[in-house]
Design a protein around this motif. Sequence first.
Motif, PDB file in Angstrom:
ATOM      1  N   ASP A 168      -7.105  22.290  15.499  1.00 40.55           N
ATOM      2  CA  ASP A 168      -7.877  21.089  15.219  1.00 40.55           C
ATOM      3  C   ASP A 168      -7.345  20.359  13.999  1.00 40.55           C
ATOM      4  O   ASP A 168      -7.247  19.130  13.968  1.00 40.55           O
ATOM      5  CB  ASP A 168      -9.350  21.440  15.023  1.00 40.55           C
ATOM      6  CG  ASP A 168      -9.992  21.981  16.288  1.00 40.55           C
ATOM      7  OD1 ASP A 168      -9.421  21.719  17.372  1.00 40.55           O
ATOM      8  OD2 ASP A 168     -11.025  22.663  16.191  1.00 40.55           O
ATOM      9  N   TRP A 169      -6.995  21.131  12.978  1.00 42.19           N
ATOM     10  CA  TRP A 169      -6.471  20.511  11.766  1.00 42.19           C
ATOM     11  C   TRP A 169      -5.139  19.819  12.029  1.00 42.19           C
ATOM     12  O   TRP A 169      -4.884  18.709  11.535  1.00 42.19           O
ATOM     13  CB  TRP A 169      -6.309  21.568  10.679  1.00 42.19           C
ATOM     14  CG  TRP A 169      -5.664  21.025   9.433  1.00 42.19           C
ATOM     15  CD1 TRP A 169      -4.419  21.265   8.978  1.00 42.19           C
ATOM     16  CD2 TRP A 169      -6.263  20.115   8.511  1.00 42.19           C
ATOM     17  NE1 TRP A 169      -4.184  20.584   7.826  1.00 42.19           N
ATOM     18  CE2 TRP A 169      -5.309  19.859   7.513  1.00 42.19           C
ATOM     19  CE3 TRP A 169      -7.501  19.507   8.429  1.00 42.19           C
ATOM     20  CZ2 TRP A 169      -5.553  19.011   6.445  1.00 42.19           C
ATOM     21  CZ3 TRP A 169      -7.754  18.650   7.361  1.00 42.19           C
ATOM     22  CH2 TRP A 169      -6.789  18.416   6.395  1.00 42.19           C
ATOM     23  N   ALA A 170      -4.292  20.425  12.856  1.00 41.05           N
ATOM     24  CA  ALA A 170      -3.013  19.801  13.182  1.00 41.05           C
ATOM     25  C   ALA A 170      -3.209  18.519  13.972  1.00 41.05           C
ATOM     26  O   ALA A 170      -2.531  17.513  13.744  1.00 41.05           O
ATOM     27  CB  ALA A 170      -2.142  20.782  13.972  1.00 41.05           C
ATOM     28  N   ALA A 211       0.833  -1.199   0.000  1.00 41.60           N
ATOM     29  CA  ALA A 211       0.000   0.000   0.000  1.00 41.60           C
ATOM     30  C   ALA A 211       0.861   1.239   0.000  1.00 41.60           C
ATOM     31  O   ALA A 211       1.941   1.265   0.572  1.00 41.60           O
ATOM     32  CB  ALA A 211      -0.922  -0.011   1.208  1.00 41.60           C
ATOM     33  N   ARG A 212       0.371   2.265  -0.670  1.00 36.16           N
ATOM     34  CA  ARG A 212       1.045   3.552  -0.708  1.00 36.16           C
ATOM     35  C   ARG A 212       0.193   4.565   0.040  1.00 36.16           C
ATOM     36  O   ARG A 212      -1.004   4.358   0.251  1.00 36.16           O
ATOM     37  CB  ARG A 212       1.248   4.018  -2.160  1.00 36.16           C
ATOM     38  CG  ARG A 212       2.072   3.070  -3.003  1.00 36.16           C
ATOM     39  CD  ARG A 212       2.425   3.743  -4.320  1.00 36.16           C
ATOM     40  NE  ARG A 212       1.262   4.295  -4.987  1.00 36.16           N
ATOM     41  CZ  ARG A 212       0.502   3.610  -5.814  1.00 36.16           C
ATOM     42  NH1 ARG A 212       0.780   2.336  -6.062  1.00 36.16           N
ATOM     43  NH2 ARG A 212      -0.538   4.163  -6.394  1.00 36.16           N
ATOM     44  N   THR A 213       0.770   5.615   0.394  1.00 35.84           N
ATOM     45  CA  THR A 213       0.082   6.672   1.128  1.00 35.84           C
ATOM     46  C   THR A 213       0.007   7.911   0.267  1.00 35.84           C
ATOM     47  O   THR A 213       1.044   8.376  -0.236  1.00 35.84           O
ATOM     48  CB  THR A 213       0.814   6.999   2.431  1.00 35.84           C
ATOM     49  OG1 THR A 213       0.868   5.816   3.209  1.00 35.84           O
ATOM     50  CG2 THR A 213       0.080   8.086   3.203  1.00 35.84           C
ATOM     51  N   ARG A 214      -1.168   8.397   0.057  1.00 35.57           N
ATOM     52  CA  ARG A 214      -1.375   9.627  -0.717  1.00 35.57           C
ATOM     53  C   ARG A 214      -1.759  10.736   0.231  1.00 35.57           C
ATOM     54  O   ARG A 214      -2.737  10.627   0.964  1.00 35.57           O
ATOM     55  CB  ARG A 214      -2.477   9.432  -1.760  1.00 35.57           C
ATOM     56  CG  ARG A 214      -2.813  10.694  -2.540  1.00 35.57           C
ATOM     57  CD  ARG A 214      -3.781  10.382  -3.671  1.00 35.57           C
ATOM     58  NE  ARG A 214      -5.014   9.825  -3.144  1.00 35.57           N
ATOM     59  CZ  ARG A 214      -6.031  10.555  -2.691  1.00 35.57           C
ATOM     60  NH1 ARG A 214      -5.940  11.871  -2.704  1.00 35.57           N
ATOM     61  NH2 ARG A 214      -7.130   9.992  -2.226  1.00 35.57           N
ATOM     62  N   GLU A 215      -0.977  11.770   0.284  1.00 38.51           N
ATOM     63  CA  GLU A 215      -1.237  12.899   1.159  1.00 38.51           C
ATOM     64  C   GLU A 215      -2.389  13.724   0.628  1.00 38.51           C
ATOM     65  O   GLU A 215      -2.497  13.966  -0.580  1.00 38.51           O
ATOM     66  CB  GLU A 215       0.011  13.783   1.298  1.00 38.51           C
ATOM     67  CG  GLU A 215       1.195  13.092   1.946  1.00 38.51           C
ATOM     68  CD  GLU A 215       0.890  12.772   3.388  1.00 38.51           C
ATOM     69  OE1 GLU A 215       0.015  13.452   3.972  1.00 38.51           O
ATOM     70  OE2 GLU A 215       1.522  11.856   3.950  1.00 38.51           O
ATOM     71  N   VAL A 216      -3.232  14.148   1.503  1.00 37.52           N
ATOM     72  CA  VAL A 216      -4.365  14.993   1.119  1.00 37.52           C
ATOM     73  C   VAL A 216      -3.894  16.435   1.060  1.00 37.52           C
ATOM     74  O   VAL A 216      -3.260  16.925   2.001  1.00 37.52           O
ATOM     75  CB  VAL A 216      -5.502  14.851   2.150  1.00 37.52           C
ATOM     76  CG1 VAL A 216      -6.661  15.768   1.787  1.00 37.52           C
ATOM     77  CG2 VAL A 216      -5.964  13.410   2.188  1.00 37.52           C
ATOM     78  N   THR A 266      -4.601  15.848  11.574  1.00 34.84           N
ATOM     79  CA  THR A 266      -3.569  15.403  10.648  1.00 34.84           C
ATOM     80  C   THR A 266      -2.557  14.501  11.333  1.00 34.84           C
ATOM     81  O   THR A 266      -2.146  13.470  10.793  1.00 34.84           O
ATOM     82  CB  THR A 266      -2.854  16.619  10.043  1.00 34.84           C
ATOM     83  OG1 THR A 266      -3.819  17.471   9.420  1.00 34.84           O
ATOM     84  CG2 THR A 266      -1.815  16.179   9.025  1.00 34.84           C
ATOM     85  N   GLN A 267      -2.171  14.868  12.550  1.00 32.95           N
ATOM     86  CA  GLN A 267      -1.221  14.038  13.291  1.00 32.95           C
ATOM     87  C   GLN A 267      -1.793  12.670  13.606  1.00 32.95           C
ATOM     88  O   GLN A 267      -1.124  11.645  13.503  1.00 32.95           O
ATOM     89  CB  GLN A 267      -0.806  14.745  14.580  1.00 32.95           C
ATOM     90  CG  GLN A 267       0.221  13.966  15.398  1.00 32.95           C
ATOM     91  CD  GLN A 267       0.609  14.705  16.652  1.00 32.95           C
ATOM     92  OE1 GLN A 267       0.084  15.778  16.931  1.00 32.95           O
ATOM     93  NE2 GLN A 267       1.545  14.148  17.402  1.00 32.95           N
ATOM     94  N   ALA A 268      -3.074  12.651  14.006  1.00 36.71           N
ATOM     95  CA  ALA A 268      -3.703  11.367  14.323  1.00 36.71           C
ATOM     96  C   ALA A 268      -3.863  10.505  13.080  1.00 36.71           C
ATOM     97  O   ALA A 268      -3.751   9.277  13.138  1.00 36.71           O
ATOM     98  CB  ALA A 268      -5.059  11.590  14.988  1.00 36.71           C
ATOM     99  N   ALA A 269      -4.135  11.156  11.930  1.00 42.94           N
ATOM    100  CA  ALA A 269      -4.356  10.396  10.706  1.00 42.94           C
ATOM    101  C   ALA A 269      -3.063   9.880  10.112  1.00 42.94           C
ATOM    102  O   ALA A 269      -3.015   8.781   9.549  1.00 42.94           O
ATOM    103  CB  ALA A 269      -5.095  11.257   9.685  1.00 42.94           C
ATOM    104  N   THR A 270      -1.986  10.656  10.201  1.00 39.29           N
ATOM    105  CA  THR A 270      -0.713  10.270   9.606  1.00 39.29           C
ATOM    106  C   THR A 270       0.140   9.441  10.531  1.00 39.29           C
ATOM    107  O   THR A 270       1.204   8.977  10.133  1.00 39.29           O
ATOM    108  CB  THR A 270       0.073  11.530   9.214  1.00 39.29           C
ATOM    109  OG1 THR A 270       0.260  12.354  10.374  1.00 39.29           O
ATOM    110  CG2 THR A 270      -0.665  12.302   8.150  1.00 39.29           C
ATOM    111  N   SER A 271      -0.276   9.258  11.775  1.00 37.57           N
ATOM    112  CA  SER A 271       0.515   8.465  12.714  1.00 37.57           C
ATOM    113  C   SER A 271       0.462   7.005  12.314  1.00 37.57           C
ATOM    114  O   SER A 271      -0.583   6.448  12.015  1.00 37.57           O
ATOM    115  CB  SER A 271      -0.016   8.644  14.147  1.00 37.57           C
ATOM    116  OG  SER A 271       0.699   7.813  15.035  1.00 37.57           O
TER     117      SER A 271
END
Length: 359
Positions: free
Chosen positions: A107-109, A89-94, A112-117
């Motif tokens: 909130d966005w930070a 699997a690859r990761t595509r950044e939003v 994003t941190q929770a999603a990219t962890s």
Amino acid sequence: MPSRVDDNGNVAGDEKNETEDLLSRRMSSGSGNAAEKQPEPPLEAANDPSTDTEAFDPIREPIAKDEPKPSTGPVHVAPAHSSNPAETARTREVPASSRTAVMSEADWAAVTQAATSTETHDPEVPERRRSVLDVIGTIWITLATPFILLALAVRFVASGLFLKFEYFRPGFPADQFGFGSADREHYGTYVIDYLSNLDSRRYLADVIMPNGEPIFISEELNHMADVKALISLLYLIAVIGLIGAVLFGLYMSRRHGMGIHVGLRLSAIISIVVMAAAAVLAFLGWDTFFRGFHQIFFSDGTWEFYADDSLIRLFPPQFWVDAGIAGGGLFVLLAIILFWLSFAGHKKRRALKKSRRQA
């Protein structure tokens, strides 16, 4: 129909007009027939691609699907040919432009941190942490507990209840100089009270017999003062040890503390071993053990009396044998209870250790 002409060679007016009317009727009749013979255009189908100039082309323009809403984290895309999508699997950044305007920067930070962890979130297992105070508290409890148990055992022996039990139990040796059981209880109670109150040796010096003579001589008063000082020191050590054990116990019983079970278990084991050794020495030779104990804690010549002295008459050797058995038995019983209490919550602690190993 023949036309009529005048002398100048012109067609007559009436006939000319009739001729023009006939020609105009023929022309209008011909145009009407032509209009009737013209075919009507076919109806256009609303969904027929062949008649629509902007028709749908499935080759050049594939069917549009509903696009998913922008995600707030990376999207894992697994190739279709992969046999193990999780590994390939690859990761595509939003892109940042997909962030909604209603979210704040904080909130966005966080999102994003929770999603990219990529860390694995294991279940939270409380881990016990050992500090310097935990070690000191364990040593304190281990050393203070035997003194606390000994103070309780001595207080039980030096009580009116045990004194009354001894004087009135069957088989207790009688006083050969005239003290009965009631007399022994009366005078012995003064001695017991003196050991636990704050009065001076004058408390015992004022105790007299019916004939007016003092019950205790000067040497006996001095020895009882030494006994009281020794017992008072034991009580003081026990109280200080108990206060420190309670304070350390509260600290060690915190959420992630190491607990007091180790200190209780060690102190119980030490207490039982020491008392067992003392019992063996006393069983092998009571007189030797009794004399050795007094030689350690009292000066020579201050603890030996004659058979007709009041202390010997009130507390014969059999009393000290019974006191040693009762006090030692209570001491060991309390130590066994502490040893049993040290295993309270053992299953829970073992389960937590197993969870930490698995985590």
